[in-house]
Design an enzyme around this catalytic site. Structure first.
Site, PDB file in Angstrom:
ATOM      1  N   LYS A  13       1.097  -3.818  -1.862  1.00 38.12           N
ATOM      2  CA  LYS A  13       1.600  -3.302  -3.131  1.00 38.12           C
ATOM      3  C   LYS A  13       2.030  -4.557  -4.218  1.00 38.12           C
ATOM      4  CE  LYS A  13       6.488  -4.131  -2.480  1.00 38.12           C
ATOM      5  NZ  LYS A  13       7.281  -4.937  -3.226  1.00 38.12           N
ATOM      6  N   ASP A 138      11.112   0.450   0.097  1.00 38.20           N
ATOM      7  CA  ASP A 138       9.820   0.278  -0.433  1.00 38.20           C
ATOM      8  C   ASP A 138       8.938   1.532   0.577  1.00 38.20           C
ATOM      9  OD1 ASP A 138       9.920  -1.340  -2.320  1.00 38.20           O
ATOM     10  OD2 ASP A 138       9.320  -3.056  -1.033  1.00 38.20           O
TER      11      ASP A 138
HETATM   12  P1  ATP Z   1      10.506  -7.288   2.162  1.00 39.48           P
HETATM   13  O1  ATP Z   1      10.072  -5.843   2.142  1.00 39.48           O
HETATM   14  O2  ATP Z   1      11.565  -7.782   3.136  1.00 39.48           O
HETATM   15  O3  ATP Z   1      10.401  -7.872   0.828  1.00 39.48           O
HETATM   16  P2  ATP Z   1       7.782  -8.307   2.363  1.00 39.48           P
HETATM   17  O4  ATP Z   1       6.926  -7.314   1.666  1.00 39.48           O
HETATM   18  O5  ATP Z   1       7.884  -9.623   1.637  1.00 39.48           O
HETATM   19  O6  ATP Z   1       9.210  -7.744   2.744  1.00 39.48           O
HETATM   20  P3  ATP Z   1       6.642  -8.128   5.179  1.00 39.48           P
HETATM   21  O7  ATP Z   1       5.334  -8.617   5.317  1.00 39.48           O
HETATM   22  O8  ATP Z   1       6.831  -6.506   5.089  1.00 39.48           O
HETATM   23  O9  ATP Z   1       7.140  -8.820   3.646  1.00 39.48           O
HETATM   24  O10 ATP Z   1       7.487  -8.929   6.193  1.00 39.48           O
HETATM   25  C1  ATP Z   1       8.852  -9.031   6.125  1.00 39.48           C
HETATM   26  C2  ATP Z   1       9.523  -9.193   7.412  1.00 39.48           C
HETATM   27  O11 ATP Z   1       9.453  -8.333   8.171  1.00 39.48           O
HETATM   28  C3  ATP Z   1       8.530 -10.492   8.248  1.00 39.48           C
HETATM   29  O12 ATP Z   1       9.622 -11.684   8.438  1.00 39.48           O
HETATM   30  C4  ATP Z   1       8.483  -9.873   9.603  1.00 39.48           C
HETATM   31  O13 ATP Z   1       8.865 -10.609  10.452  1.00 39.48           O
HETATM   32  C5  ATP Z   1       8.981  -8.512   9.496  1.00 39.48           C
HETATM   33  N1  ATP Z   1       8.170  -7.504  10.027  1.00 39.48           N
HETATM   34  C6  ATP Z   1       8.654  -6.368  10.585  1.00 39.48           C
HETATM   35  N2  ATP Z   1       7.839  -5.562  10.562  1.00 39.48           N
HETATM   36  C7  ATP Z   1       6.547  -5.948  10.263  1.00 39.48           C
HETATM   37  C8  ATP Z   1       5.302  -5.608  10.170  1.00 39.48           C
HETATM   38  N3  ATP Z   1       4.906  -4.378  10.682  1.00 39.48           N
HETATM   39  N4  ATP Z   1       4.400  -6.309   9.336  1.00 39.48           N
HETATM   40  C9  ATP Z   1       4.804  -7.458   8.893  1.00 39.48           C
HETATM   41  N5  ATP Z   1       6.095  -8.130   8.922  1.00 39.48           N
HETATM   42  C10 ATP Z   1       7.067  -7.193   9.723  1.00 39.48           C
END
Ligand code: ATP
Length: 280
Positions: A13, A138
């Site tokens: 997203k 989210d």
């Molecule tokens: P946030 O919601 O914290 O802003 P984001 O959208 O920037 O996250 P994500 O790719 O969701 O980024 O990953 C955030 C953190 O969550 C990463 O550091 C990762 O180690 C952890 N994590 C936990 N589960 C997952 C998953 N299924 N996929 C990716 N990262 C994950």
């Protein structure tokens, strides 16, 4: 025979609008946001197994496979709410860039909840949405099929938002260091104090009317005031034909919107930063 295994696309997203209001008693901030699914997705599968508890494998070594993975947390929360002993194997083919503010972990978690519900049918939609919002603000958005939605409350109370937007191309510039989301909110509070929420109606109407000029005017993100590198990345994107750039979520990724695919792919290739290109 009933299905034992399901596979689902878990889309990423962007937040086309993100206004942050007051911090609530539960520590979360009031927000008003417009979330929009983008063209990149993880492929997530869930298979019920005879034993072994909840196991997860992922083809990206940067993603945790233990209980800190949001998809595992989702399965555990489902089992607890349904009062069952759950044995399942979760597989994630990771295509959404990690820590890019594109909601990859949240989307994987929602996909697991949806598939467990289809496989086991133990909980109703309200219970599933409650679990989703307990996992992260989210996650509820990804429980819906809608392309775009407005999020209120802590971002977890969703209202559909009609999008007739023609295809755009997003060049995601992954530059700068990711602060934890909690730290980003604390920095924002420090920088500007308490502020009233702004309305996302302008973005909603731009999406409905497929008006990219209005969209360019209305896109906004309160976290931009804390970004140290936005101006530099923005001017590099502008030079390459981007019509609007904005910070993704709490940063540090910057998304540049392009109308034309070849201009976008040339920008993604020539920019000196790590980039990722996908349809919006
Ligand atoms: P946030 O919601 O914290 O802003 P984001 O959208 O920037 O996250 P994500 O790719 O969701 O980024 O990953 C955030 C953190 O969550 C990463 O550091 C990762 O180690 C952890 N994590 C936990 N589960 C997952 C998953 N299924 N996929 C990716 N990262 C994950």
């Amino acid at each position: 025979m009933t299905d034992m295994k399901l596979t689902r696309k878990a889309y990423g997203k962007v937040n086309l609008f993100l206004s942050v209001g007051a911090k609530r008693d539960d520590g979360k901030h009031e927000v008003e946001t417009v979330l929009c699914k983008v063209g990149v997705y993880d492929t997530v599968s869930v298979e019920l197994t005879p034993n072994g508890g909840i196991a997860l494998i992922c083809d990206d070594p940067g993603v945790p496979t233990d209980g800190s993975n949001l998809a595992v947390k989702a399965a555990l929360a489902y089992a607890e709410a349904a009062r069952i002993e759950l044995n399942c194997s979760i597989r994630i083919e990771k295509r959404i860039p990690v820590t890019a503010g594109m909601g990859g972990g949240s989307s994987d978690a929602a996909a697991v909840l949806i598939m467990l519900s289809e496989l086991l049918g133990k909980l109703n939609q309200e219970q599933l949405l409650n679990i989703a919002s307990s996992l992260g603000s989210d996650v509820p958005f990804f429980m819906y099929e809608d392309k775009a939605m407005v999020g209120r409350g802590s971002g977890d109370i969703m209202t559909p938002c009609v999008s007739n937007l023609d295809k755009l191309y997003g060049v995601f510039v992954m530059y700068g260091v990711k602060e934890s989301t909690g730290k980003a909110y604390a920095l924002l509070d420090e920088a500007r104090g308490e502020t009233a929420l702004r309305s996302s109606d302008g973005v909603a109407s731009a999406l409905k009317n497929n008006d990219i000029h209005q969209l360019a005017r209305e896109i906004s993100n309160d976290f931009e005031m804390c970004s140290k590198h936005l101006a530099e990345v923005r001017s590099a994107l502008d030079e390459r034909g981007c019509f609007r750039s904005f910070l993704c979520g709490s940063g540090p990724t910057v998304c540049g919107l392009f109308i034309d695919e070849s201009t976008a792919s040339e920008a993604a290739e020539k920019l000196v930063y790590p980039t990722f290109l996908c349809e919006i």
